[in-house]
Design a protein around this motif. Structure first.
Motif, PDB file in Angstrom:
ATOM      1  N   LYS A  95      -3.163  12.760  -4.108  1.00  8.72           N
ATOM      2  CA  LYS A  95      -4.170  13.160  -5.088  1.00  8.72           C
ATOM      3  C   LYS A  95      -3.921  14.594  -5.534  1.00  8.72           C
ATOM      4  O   LYS A  95      -3.657  15.481  -4.720  1.00  8.72           O
ATOM      5  N   PRO A 147      -5.787   3.063  -4.121  1.00 10.16           N
ATOM      6  CA  PRO A 147      -6.586   3.695  -3.061  1.00 10.16           C
ATOM      7  C   PRO A 147      -7.961   3.020  -2.962  1.00 10.16           C
ATOM      8  O   PRO A 147      -8.584   2.701  -3.987  1.00 10.16           O
ATOM      9  N   THR A 148      -8.414   2.809  -1.737  1.00  8.90           N
ATOM     10  CA  THR A 148      -9.645   2.013  -1.536  1.00  8.90           C
ATOM     11  C   THR A 148     -10.903   2.852  -1.414  1.00  8.90           C
ATOM     12  O   THR A 148     -11.987   2.317  -1.235  1.00  8.90           O
ATOM     13  N   ALA A 149     -10.767   4.178  -1.492  1.00 10.93           N
ATOM     14  CA  ALA A 149     -11.950   5.032  -1.333  1.00 10.93           C
ATOM     15  C   ALA A 149     -12.954   4.828  -2.459  1.00 10.93           C
ATOM     16  O   ALA A 149     -14.164   4.968  -2.273  1.00 10.93           O
ATOM     17  N   LYS A 150     -12.454   4.466  -3.651  1.00  8.33           N
ATOM     18  CA  LYS A 150     -13.317   4.246  -4.803  1.00  8.33           C
ATOM     19  C   LYS A 150     -12.877   2.970  -5.519  1.00  8.33           C
ATOM     20  O   LYS A 150     -11.757   2.503  -5.359  1.00  8.33           O
ATOM     21  N   THR A 151     -13.796   2.443  -6.328  1.00  2.00           N
ATOM     22  CA  THR A 151     -13.449   1.312  -7.182  1.00  2.00           C
ATOM     23  C   THR A 151     -13.163   1.834  -8.575  1.00  2.00           C
ATOM     24  O   THR A 151     -14.015   2.481  -9.196  1.00  2.00           O
ATOM     25  N   TYR A 152     -11.955   1.566  -9.056  1.00  2.00           N
ATOM     26  CA  TYR A 152     -11.542   2.073 -10.359  1.00  2.00           C
ATOM     27  C   TYR A 152     -11.454   0.935 -11.370  1.00  2.00           C
ATOM     28  O   TYR A 152     -11.017  -0.165 -11.049  1.00  2.00           O
ATOM     29  N   ASP A 174      -8.236  -4.568  -7.699  1.00  2.00           N
ATOM     30  CA  ASP A 174      -7.879  -3.369  -6.933  1.00  2.00           C
ATOM     31  C   ASP A 174      -6.373  -3.202  -6.750  1.00  2.00           C
ATOM     32  O   ASP A 174      -5.918  -2.522  -5.827  1.00  2.00           O
ATOM     33  N   ASP A 201      -9.560  16.061  -9.120  1.00  2.00           N
ATOM     34  CA  ASP A 201     -10.684  15.207  -9.515  1.00  2.00           C
ATOM     35  C   ASP A 201     -11.477  15.895 -10.607  1.00  2.00           C
ATOM     36  O   ASP A 201     -11.459  17.120 -10.725  1.00  2.00           O
ATOM     37  N   SER A 258      -9.920  10.463 -11.007  1.00  2.00           N
ATOM     38  CA  SER A 258      -9.076  10.937  -9.917  1.00  2.00           C
ATOM     39  C   SER A 258      -7.637  10.880 -10.411  1.00  2.00           C
ATOM     40  O   SER A 258      -7.199   9.850 -10.918  1.00  2.00           O
ATOM     41  N   GLN A 300       0.844  -1.187   0.000  1.00  2.00           N
ATOM     42  CA  GLN A 300       0.000   0.000   0.000  1.00  2.00           C
ATOM     43  C   GLN A 300       0.878   1.235   0.000  1.00  2.00           C
ATOM     44  O   GLN A 300       1.712   1.409   0.888  1.00  2.00           O
ATOM     45  N   ASP A 304       1.237   5.560  -0.219  1.00  2.00           N
ATOM     46  CA  ASP A 304       0.506   6.783   0.066  1.00  2.00           C
ATOM     47  C   ASP A 304       0.345   7.553  -1.234  1.00  2.00           C
ATOM     48  O   ASP A 304       1.298   8.148  -1.746  1.00  2.00           O
TER      49      ASP A 304
END
Length: 293
Positions: free
Chosen positions: A47, A261-266, A243, A50, A285, A42, A44
């Motif tokens: 960003k 990043p796990t905030a969204k599914t890309y 992911d 957007d 993003s 993982q 960091d």
């Protein structure tokens, strides 16, 4: 006295053995701490910006860090590296695109399989060529198309299962390769056809990428389980799988991955020299490109 010296010797041996044991345990703990970092670690992600675009469809980048996005109505949006919207165009392809490619920077290629049409724009989004596939001299059903070097067009013709190269200067067929002699499957789902570095890459969903030379001669297959279009960058193939961003050197066959990043599914991906662009149907993003990846 001898007993005292013996006990001291035994104590010294015991302490030495204990020290070696502690050193060994620490070495193993350090090894188990480091190894996972090379397999899907993982990072960091930083960003940068957007963009929300409902019905977002395809993304691509050029050599100047510009990001190009299309929606399912065929609108084309251009953003600079700072995320500022600098251009927008209602293309003549008022339908979802099959392929968008801005890699060459001086022009942008768009293809719609449902419409059997392609368009080439200059870097200011002015149309240079807008043709049907038939007008380019191909009379079949084209599921994938890509711009090649020297004003050529690569297509995959599902009517005869042939990979073809057409000269756009005179609409003459230059090359043809029967794909069913290489891939033993009558129901291929080809999700990418793209020329890079005098090589042609053909991606079959869930199976892999087949590499050809610029004369359509088959070279090799790189296994890849991705169901979304991959990216070719230098000697590497990048794809989103479970992911993870997976990077595979198609020369050495060595792969490594990082967790996204796990905030969204890309499920869409693009890369530039400095940026990693991830997207889904709701927008994009943009992150700093991870170092050494």
């Amino acid at each position: 006295m001898e007993n005292l010296m013996g006990r001291a010797f035994n104590l010294s041996n015991t302490m030495a053995m204990l020290s070696r044991l502690i050193e060994t345990i620490l070495t193993w703990l350090l090894a188990f701490t480091i190894v996972p970092l090379t397999f899907g670690q993982q990072k960091d992600f930083v960003k940068l910006w957007d963009a929300k675009i409902l019905g977002m469809d395809k993304i691509s980048t050029d050599g100047k860090e510009n990001v190009f996005i299309t929606d399912k109505q065929g609108y084309l949006y251009q953003y600079n590296a700072k995320g500022e919207s600098i251009n927008q165009l209602a293309t003549s392809l008022s339908a979802p695109l099959t392929h968008l490619d801005a890699f060459k920077t001086v022009n942008i290629f768009l293809f719609s399989s449902p419409l059997q049409r392609f368009e080439i724009l200059d870097r200011f989004l002015n149309p240079i060529i807008s043709k049907s596939i038939a007008e380019a001299g191909v009379f079949g059903w084209i599921s994938q198309a890509s711009l090649g070097n020297n004003n050529s067009l690569w297509v995959y013709d599902e009517s005869d299962l042939n990979l073809k190269k057409v000269n756009l200067n005179n609409n003459e067929l230059q090359q043809a390769q029967a794909i069913n002699t290489i891939i033993q499957d009558d129901e291929l789902e080809i999700i990418l056809l793209i020329e890079r570095y005098n090589l042609l890459f053909l991606q079959v969903a869930g199976e892999g990428i087949y590499i050809f030379d610029n004369q359509a001669n088959f070279i090799e297959k790189i296994s890849l389980s991705a169901n979304n279009s991959a990216i070719i960058d230098g000697d590497f193939i990048y794809a989103i799988i479970n992911d993870q961003l997976v990077k595979t050197n198609y020369l050495t066959k060595v792969s490594k991955s990082i967790a996204l990043p796990t905030a969204k599914t890309y499920n869409r991906l693009a890369l530039s020299n400095q940026q990693l662009i991830l997207a889904n149907e709701k927008g994009v993003s943009v992150f700093e490109r991870p170092k050494n990846f």
